[in-house]
Write an enzyme that holds these catalytic residues in place. Sequence first.
Site, PDB file in Angstrom:
ATOM      1  CG  HIS A  22      41.571  33.035  57.444  1.00  0.00           C
ATOM      2  ND1 HIS A  22      42.306  34.189  57.402  1.00  0.00           N
ATOM      3  CD2 HIS A  22      40.495  33.248  56.644  1.00  0.00           C
ATOM      4  CE1 HIS A  22      41.691  35.054  56.610  1.00  0.00           C
ATOM      5  NE2 HIS A  22      40.604  34.507  56.136  1.00  0.00           N
TER       6      HIS A  22
ATOM      7  CE  LYS B  65      31.868  30.937  52.559  1.00  0.00           C
ATOM      8  NZ  LYS B  65      32.048  31.886  53.655  1.00  0.00           N
TER       9      LYS B  65
ATOM     10  CG  ASP C 265      37.320  32.182  51.014  1.00  0.00           C
ATOM     11  OD1 ASP C 265      37.873  33.203  50.556  1.00  0.00           O
ATOM     12  OD2 ASP C 265      36.302  32.230  51.740  1.00  0.00           O
TER      13      ASP C 265
ATOM     14  NE  ARG D 256      36.476  51.800  38.903  1.00  0.00           N
ATOM     15  CZ  ARG D 256      35.906  50.691  38.456  1.00  0.00           C
ATOM     16  NH1 ARG D 256      36.144  50.279  37.245  1.00  0.00           N
ATOM     17  NH2 ARG D 256      35.068  50.006  39.221  1.00  0.00           N
TER      18      ARG D 256
HETATM   19  P1  NAP Z   1      34.261  45.875  46.731  1.00  0.00           P
HETATM   20  O1  NAP Z   1      33.169  46.189  47.687  1.00  0.00           O
HETATM   21  O2  NAP Z   1      33.898  45.321  45.394  1.00  0.00           O
HETATM   22  O3  NAP Z   1      35.104  47.210  46.525  1.00  0.00           O
HETATM   23  C1  NAP Z   1      36.074  47.338  45.535  1.00  0.00           C
HETATM   24  C2  NAP Z   1      36.623  48.739  45.593  1.00  0.00           C
HETATM   25  O4  NAP Z   1      37.580  48.892  44.543  1.00  0.00           O
HETATM   26  C3  NAP Z   1      35.598  49.824  45.377  1.00  0.00           C
HETATM   27  O5  NAP Z   1      35.888  50.916  46.245  1.00  0.00           O
HETATM   28  C4  NAP Z   1      35.810  50.217  43.936  1.00  0.00           C
HETATM   29  O6  NAP Z   1      35.372  51.544  43.782  1.00  0.00           O
HETATM   30  C5  NAP Z   1      37.323  50.087  43.825  1.00  0.00           C
HETATM   31  N1  NAP Z   1      37.805  49.901  42.465  1.00  0.00           N
HETATM   32  C6  NAP Z   1      37.407  48.965  41.555  1.00  0.00           C
HETATM   33  N2  NAP Z   1      38.086  49.107  40.405  1.00  0.00           N
HETATM   34  C7  NAP Z   1      38.918  50.172  40.573  1.00  0.00           C
HETATM   35  C8  NAP Z   1      39.868  50.828  39.746  1.00  0.00           C
HETATM   36  N3  NAP Z   1      40.099  50.436  38.487  1.00  0.00           N
HETATM   37  N4  NAP Z   1      40.531  51.875  40.250  1.00  0.00           N
HETATM   38  C9  NAP Z   1      40.322  52.306  41.522  1.00  0.00           C
HETATM   39  N5  NAP Z   1      39.452  51.724  42.349  1.00  0.00           N
HETATM   40  C10 NAP Z   1      38.740  50.672  41.884  1.00  0.00           C
HETATM   41  O7  NAP Z   1      35.321  44.862  47.344  1.00  0.00           O
HETATM   42  P2  NAP Z   1      35.649  44.596  48.895  1.00  0.00           P
HETATM   43  O8  NAP Z   1      34.708  43.589  49.401  1.00  0.00           O
HETATM   44  O9  NAP Z   1      35.747  45.901  49.604  1.00  0.00           O
HETATM   45  O10 NAP Z   1      37.056  43.887  48.786  1.00  0.00           O
HETATM   46  C11 NAP Z   1      38.256  44.582  48.500  1.00  0.00           C
HETATM   47  C12 NAP Z   1      39.436  43.617  48.634  1.00  0.00           C
HETATM   48  O11 NAP Z   1      39.481  43.114  49.957  1.00  0.00           O
HETATM   49  C13 NAP Z   1      39.346  42.390  47.727  1.00  0.00           C
HETATM   50  O12 NAP Z   1      40.654  41.988  47.384  1.00  0.00           O
HETATM   51  C14 NAP Z   1      38.745  41.324  48.636  1.00  0.00           C
HETATM   52  O13 NAP Z   1      39.099  40.022  48.235  1.00  0.00           O
HETATM   53  C15 NAP Z   1      39.390  41.697  49.940  1.00  0.00           C
HETATM   54  N6  NAP Z   1      38.645  41.260  51.136  1.00  0.00           N
HETATM   55  C16 NAP Z   1      37.386  41.691  51.367  1.00  0.00           C
HETATM   56  C17 NAP Z   1      36.714  41.297  52.511  1.00  0.00           C
HETATM   57  C18 NAP Z   1      35.325  41.783  52.816  1.00  0.00           C
HETATM   58  O14 NAP Z   1      34.820  41.408  53.881  1.00  0.00           O
HETATM   59  N7  NAP Z   1      34.692  42.572  51.982  1.00  0.00           N
HETATM   60  C19 NAP Z   1      37.341  40.440  53.433  1.00  0.00           C
HETATM   61  C20 NAP Z   1      38.650  40.027  53.185  1.00  0.00           C
HETATM   62  C21 NAP Z   1      39.281  40.451  52.038  1.00  0.00           C
HETATM   63  P3  NAP Z   1      34.925  52.182  42.377  1.00  0.00           P
HETATM   64  O15 NAP Z   1      33.995  51.225  41.741  1.00  0.00           O
HETATM   65  O16 NAP Z   1      34.346  53.472  42.803  1.00  0.00           O
HETATM   66  O17 NAP Z   1      36.195  52.354  41.621  1.00  0.00           O
END
Ligand code: NAP
Length: 484
Positions: A240, A331, A235, A51
């Site tokens: 895993h 953890k 989790d 967004r």
């Molecule tokens: P994050 O940092 O909160 O990023 C979320 C992303 O979604 C941002 O780019 C946000 O950008 C976008 N977003 C939110 N609402 C939106 C909407 N309505 N339309 C379009 N884009 C939208 O989350 P993350 O840590 O990257 O995790 C993303 C996914 O991967 C989650 O399902 C999480 O459980 C999974 N995951 C993450 C990790 C990790 O290490 N981070 C590991 C395993 C799995 P804007 O705010 O600009 O829209």
Amino acid sequence: MVSRTIPVDPFDLVIFGGTGDLARRKILPSLYRRYVAGQMPPDSRVIGAARTEATSEEYRDQIRSAMEEFLSPAKRDAASVEDFLRHVHYVQIDATGDTGWDDLKTLVRQDRINAFYFSVAPSLFGAIAERLHDRGIANAESRIVVEKPFGKDLETARKLNATLATYFTEQQIYRIDHYLGKETVQNLMAIRFANILFEPLWKTEYIDHVQITVAETVGVDGRGAYYDTSGAMRDMVQNHLMQLLCLIAMEPPYHFDPDAVRDEKLKVIRALEPVRPEDIVRGQYLAGGGKQGYREDAENPDSRTESYIALKAGIANWRWKNTPFYLRTGKRLRARTSEIAVFFRRPPHSIFDDPEGGRENVLVIRLQPNEGINLKVMIKEPGPGGMRLTQVPLDMSFAQALGPDGSDIPDAYERLVMDVIRGNQTLFMRGDEVEAAWAWADPIIQGWEARGDRPHSYEPATSGPEDALMLLHRDGRRWREIKE
Ligand code: NAP
């Protein structure tokens, strides 16, 4: 040893959540590494979508800094980062609204492979799948990649599967578990099924028990509120650790083919016995070392969510009936380490007077750090002091085998993203597998919720709650030490 790189066909990869943590930390750096390896055809494109208002140029600036932050200098150079960034684009889009979808449709080419990575909260998966389908942005050949968590119980996982199935076939859905992309995990299959050495011994007659450990030193810092609705069982164990257990326990598939491998994994999950309450130990870390305890991190003074869990699982089939699988993850433990340890049974009779003569062999598969495999064998202690025995490791570190600093070992995401483009689902979870894993986990979670069990406290930088030691002591066994 130089690893072989097989180029893929040109592709467009759209990353929903392209500005988020996962995209910046893992997905884009992995794509860059594949680009440098020559695997990404020159006219392929990576399209970030989120967004936040930004031009493609501004998005490239973000990704340039992400590369600097998340890739060590040995793994990047400024010129190739600039080359890679020429393939990167950005579309401002709202997953639940109308903004940006026409722009995306104009950008994504239909005459080549296209893939859509859902790196956003799972609550947005349905909205994105629907729009991709209904607006004709995805086609019958497109792939979608979905991140964890895949549901929080059987019911939510079923609903999510059903939602995705409305718009995409199972062959188009790539449910990612990055553990399966780890080199050692794939090697586990090579070791088991490309050698004759282990397979004849790979059964309860020769294997006493298996320990699977995933230990982290970090707490839930920063994402405590989310974690408190989940816990270590949901989790880590349901996905895993379960995947690791499957790869150890599965029967040889008839071919290294996505459905053949996943059919065998599914049979293992279905053969898992219910876990008895006395075979589960849950814990929460206390404050210490200048850091808050779990409950403060979770901002929930009465939280009953576990940041640690150890359990004893049994598999009801001929191969494993009397071989327990002990799983633990937590953890704020002493060290960051993930490993599988296969304990063979002791020799039936020792011909040596040395008490060491009856020690067991242990095969240790290290996932991190220092990916590698090591087999503990008994040898004679060198020297003339009689027949004294000692246990030594036959060590195979992949870093040593593959490159001087281990830099040739690709990150799990590198492998997995390229598998999506290749259309190879072997290392991704199938819908029925995920549901079967929840069907096993749900009654365990419901059991402790119904009993009102409270997790045990444990000191940070230890190996977890004392009671977890008892889980093995009771059976005359010991956990391997948690250490780097
Ligand atoms: P994050 O940092 O909160 O990023 C979320 C992303 O979604 C941002 O780019 C946000 O950008 C976008 N977003 C939110 N609402 C939106 C909407 N309505 N339309 C379009 N884009 C939208 O989350 P993350 O840590 O990257 O995790 C993303 C996914 O991967 C989650 O399902 C999480 O459980 C999974 N995951 C993450 C990790 C990790 O290490 N981070 C590991 C395993 C799995 P804007 O705010 O600009 O829209």
